[in-house]
Design a protein around this motif. Structure first.
Motif, mmCIF file in Angstrom:
data_model
loop_
_atom_site.group_PDB
_atom_site.id
_atom_site.type_symbol
_atom_site.label_atom_id
_atom_site.label_comp_id
_atom_site.label_asym_id
_atom_site.label_seq_id
_atom_site.Cartn_x
_atom_site.Cartn_y
_atom_site.Cartn_z
ATOM 1 N N ASP A 151 21.875 50.398 15.183
ATOM 2 C CA ASP A 151 21.012 51.025 16.176
ATOM 3 C C ASP A 151 21.172 52.539 16.201
ATOM 4 O OD1 ASP A 151 23.511 51.279 17.387
ATOM 5 O OD2 ASP A 151 23.108 49.802 18.930
ATOM 6 N N ASN A 152 20.366 53.184 17.020
ATOM 7 C CA ASN A 152 20.392 54.631 17.249
ATOM 8 C C ASN A 152 20.071 55.467 16.014
ATOM 9 O OD1 ASN A 152 21.150 54.201 19.948
ATOM 10 N ND2 ASN A 152 23.290 54.051 19.351
ATOM 11 N N SER B 244 25.184 44.583 13.925
ATOM 12 C CA SER B 244 24.123 45.335 14.601
ATOM 13 C C SER B 244 23.938 46.690 13.925
ATOM 14 C CB SER B 244 24.447 45.528 16.085
ATOM 15 O OG SER B 244 25.588 46.353 16.223
#
Length: 180
Positions: free
Chosen positions: A84-85, A82
């Motif tokens: 993200d952010n 993953s």
């Protein structure tokens, strides 16, 4: 005839006076200082977010990209579980034609990215791993005023087993150059 001689004498004196006057001259040097106040100001740092990798992945050339809004596009999901952010970097610069900056350029309008690799757009060894790991950064005009975004157009890890776990921090510099 006397009138003609007199006129010729007056013309000769006038010409001689002009020649003497023309021989008296001086030169001056003209100087000017040209400045361009670009006023580069950082308004926000780049954060590549949290990238979770699969250390058991044995394939080569894992890559992903970011958009100008920070959205991450995983091109190879085998090594990356993953991501993200992420947030894009932002800055202001008073350059003559800001709309000349479009996605896909590491230099525009005199703005140049120095990412530490010597060739402008690419910063190697971003993630503490293999020396071929990199992110390629671009500058994009925000669409209004003198605001710009800077973010990685693409990043790659060639061997996830060499990537260091933890926080990684690097510096990129945006310079202004007139090109001459």
């Amino acid at each position: 005839m006397n009138k003609y001689i007199l006129m010729l004498g007056v013309a000769g004196v006038a010409f001689g006076s002009y020649a003497a006057y023309a021989g008296n001259s001086a030169t001056m040097t003209v100087t000017a200082t040209i400045a361009h106040d670009v006023s580069l100001t950082k308004t926000g740092d780049i954060n590549l977010g949290t990238i979770t990798i699969n250390p058991a992945y044995t394939g080569d050339d894992t890559n992903w990209s970011y958009s100008d809004s920070g959205v991450i596009n995983l091109n190879s999901q085998g090594a990356i579980v993953s991501a993200d952010n992420a947030t894009v970097g932002t800055f202001t610069a008073n350059i003559p034609n800001p709309s000349a900056c479009s996605a896909g350029e590491y230099s525009c309008g005199g703005l140049i990215i120095d990412a530490g690799s010597g060739d402008g757009e690419i910063m190697h060894n971003v993630f503490g791993g293999d020396s071929d790991d990199y992110c390629a950064f671009i500058i994009k005009y925000s669409g209004s005023g003198n605001s710009f975004k800077v973010y990685p157009q693409s990043c790659a890890i060639y061997d996830v087993s060499t990537v260091g776990i933890g926080d990684h921090s690097h510096t990129i510099t945006i310079n202004y150059s007139t090109g001459g």
